[in-house]
Design an enzyme around this catalytic site. Structure first.
Site, PDB file in Angstrom:
ATOM      1  N   LYS A   1       0.859  -1.191   0.000  1.00  0.00           N
ATOM      2  CA  LYS A   1       0.000   0.000   0.000  1.00  0.00           C
ATOM      3  C   LYS A   1       0.889   1.232   0.000  1.00  0.00           C
ATOM      4  O   LYS A   1       2.018   1.192   0.480  1.00  0.00           O
ATOM      5  CB  LYS A   1      -0.868   0.021   1.267  1.00  0.00           C
TER       6      LYS A   1
ATOM      7  N   GLY B   1     -20.962   5.959   5.368  1.00  0.00           N
ATOM      8  CA  GLY B   1     -19.945   6.450   4.435  1.00  0.00           C
ATOM      9  C   GLY B   1     -20.482   6.380   3.011  1.00  0.00           C
ATOM     10  O   GLY B   1     -20.825   5.305   2.521  1.00  0.00           O
TER      11      GLY B   1
ATOM     12  N   GLY C   1     -19.004   7.635   0.020  1.00  0.00           N
ATOM     13  CA  GLY C   1     -18.010   7.993  -0.999  1.00  0.00           C
ATOM     14  C   GLY C   1     -18.284   7.229  -2.287  1.00  0.00           C
ATOM     15  O   GLY C   1     -19.400   6.768  -2.523  1.00  0.00           O
ATOM     16  N   ASN C   2     -17.247   7.069  -3.114  1.00  0.00           N
ATOM     17  CA  ASN C   2     -17.413   6.395  -4.406  1.00  0.00           C
ATOM     18  C   ASN C   2     -18.070   5.038  -4.267  1.00  0.00           C
ATOM     19  O   ASN C   2     -18.936   4.672  -5.058  1.00  0.00           O
ATOM     20  CB  ASN C   2     -16.047   6.186  -5.069  1.00  0.00           C
ATOM     21  N   VAL C   3     -17.630   4.283  -3.274  1.00  0.00           N
ATOM     22  CA  VAL C   3     -18.139   2.918  -3.120  1.00  0.00           C
ATOM     23  C   VAL C   3     -19.453   2.915  -2.337  1.00  0.00           C
ATOM     24  O   VAL C   3     -20.446   2.322  -2.769  1.00  0.00           O
ATOM     25  CB  VAL C   3     -17.090   2.018  -2.434  1.00  0.00           C
TER      26      VAL C   3
HETATM   27  N1  PHE Z   1      -8.335   0.496  -3.126  1.00  0.00           N
HETATM   28  C1  PHE Z   1      -8.136  -0.833  -3.603  1.00  0.00           C
HETATM   29  C2  PHE Z   1      -8.226  -1.799  -2.437  1.00  0.00           C
HETATM   30  O1  PHE Z   1      -8.005  -1.439  -1.290  1.00  0.00           O
HETATM   31  C3  PHE Z   1      -6.792  -0.878  -4.204  1.00  0.00           C
HETATM   32  C4  PHE Z   1      -6.609  -1.402  -5.545  1.00  0.00           C
HETATM   33  C5  PHE Z   1      -7.587  -1.448  -6.511  1.00  0.00           C
HETATM   34  C6  PHE Z   1      -5.390  -1.865  -5.839  1.00  0.00           C
HETATM   35  C7  PHE Z   1      -7.334  -1.968  -7.724  1.00  0.00           C
HETATM   36  C8  PHE Z   1      -5.109  -2.402  -7.057  1.00  0.00           C
HETATM   37  C9  PHE Z   1      -6.095  -2.456  -7.999  1.00  0.00           C
HETATM   38  O2  PHE Z   1      -8.514  -2.956  -2.608  1.00  0.00           O
END
Ligand code: PHE
Length: 368
Positions: free
Chosen positions: A76, A180, A182-184
């Protein structure tokens, strides 16, 4: 493992040459393959808080890939913006180029993707300096925004939870609180409304109340939504919401959502188990985004097949819940065992298999 030992393979910390901003990349594990995980751009009071965040988040990615059965390791990035810093467009570009340089310097053991605070256009910009980037816009050959797929995967997990609760995978008439938007979270809320669920919605941004009205949902402050009397709570914001203070106040039957690192500490899973609240490990429920990206960009799957893999989360969760119930343990314990078993098997396979996995990315093989 001893608390004095670093669990991560490698951590790169640097001050962005152009931006002056702290950039931290944690490579937790490359046992299953080169690491992947999103780039979080967030404000922290101290950059050391960002370091703590990235350590937990990268470990979560290792578990996420292992539980999903994908040949990737966990990593990360955290860009630890100072609290008082306002990023103009030019500065944002500088930050992203600095991140890209830091990723490129790791030689392919880690590839990034979007996360809180970044999106496909940012991935395109980073793509100017490194190939180790997922989710560029489709017009540029990437798999695009991962959030719809993370939302789809969470909905699949929710159907498995509904099956465990009431014997039917339908969400119609179930009461859910989405914390929450947000986008998701916003996508999950819209899909749940469509399915005929009864919704409580919340966000730290009061501006999101309009969405609640639009979807015919009840609006609550985040703490009230978390402890609302509902069937399922769906944590969809930042991590650490389940604590020894919040868990005793919960009034739901189950929890499953896309937020990463929902537990403040691992022991909170036992508190939930003791209260009889079913908790689906976040790294299982939130895997849709990475499953889609890896399936399309590395495994060469078409959209339909990638989508089917994302929906496979329903079966994964169903099996986990059933296994946990049969053995009288929490789903957290059952999922951890699955992760450990897959990592253990890969570690025993050793170098050759790991090299193959690395070759898929076109990057360097992990060296240890
Ligand atoms: N934000 C995504 C996650 O936490 C990260 C991600 C998405 C990494 C797509 C690579 C490809 O799962």
């Amino acid at each position: 493992m001893s608390a004095s030992l670093l669990e991560h393979e490698q951590i790169a910390i640097r001050t962005g040459r152009r931006s002056g901003v702290p950039i931290i990349i944690a490579v937790h594990s490359t046992v299953l393959g080169p690491a992947a995980g999103g780039c979080r751009m967030w404000r922290y009071r101290r950059w050391q808080d960002g370091l703590e965040d990235v350590l937990r988040l990268s470990a979560g990615m290792t578990a996420k890939f292992a539980a999903a059965g994908l040949a990737r390791g966990g990593g990360k990035t955290v860009v630890a913006l100072p609290e008082e810093m306002e990023l103009g467009p030019g500065q944002r570009r500088e930050v992203l180029l600095d991140v890209a340089d830091a990723i490129e310097a790791l030689g392919g053991i880690y590839a990034t993707g979007p996360d809180v605070g970044t999106g496909p256009d940012d991935m395109a910009l980073m793509g100017e300096r490194t190939n180790h980037v997922f989710c560029k816009p489709t017009a540029l050959g990437g798999s695009g925004d991962s959030s719809p797929h993370t939302a789809d995967g969470t909905l699949a997990a929710l159907q498995a939870v509904a099956t465990g609760l009431d014997g039917t995978r339908s969400l119609r008439g179930l009461r859910l609180a989405v914390v929450g938007l947000g986008n998701v979270g916003a996508r999950i809320a819209a899909a749940l409304a469509q399915e005929g669920a009864e919704l409580v919605l919340s966000d730290i941004d009061p501006g999101k109340q309009a969405l609640a009205e639009q979807l015919g949902a009840r609006w609550e402050a985040p703490e009230a939504a978390l402890t609302a009397e509902v069937d399922i709570v769906v944590p969809a914001a930042l991590g650490g919401v389940l604590t020894d203070v919040t868990v005793p106040a919960l009034r739901c039957r189950a929890i499953a959502g896309p937020a990463n690192n929902q537990l403040a500490t691992p022991e909170v899973a036992d508190l939930l188990q003791a209260r009889g609240i079913e908790w689906v490990p976040d790294y299982v429920a939130s895997a849709g985004g990475v499953i889609h990206a890896v399936s399309v960009e590395l495994d060469g799957l078409g959209e339909d097949d990638a989508h089917k893999r994302v929906l496979g989360i329903e079966g994964t969760v169903r099996d986990l819940l059933a296994d946990a119930k049969r053995r009288g343990v929490s789903a957290a314990v059952a999922a951890e065992e699955l992760v450990r078993a897959r990592l253990g098997a890969a570690a025993r396979l050793g170098g050759a298999a790991r090299f193959d996995a690395a070759a898929q990315l076109g990057g360097a093989a992990p060296s240890a």
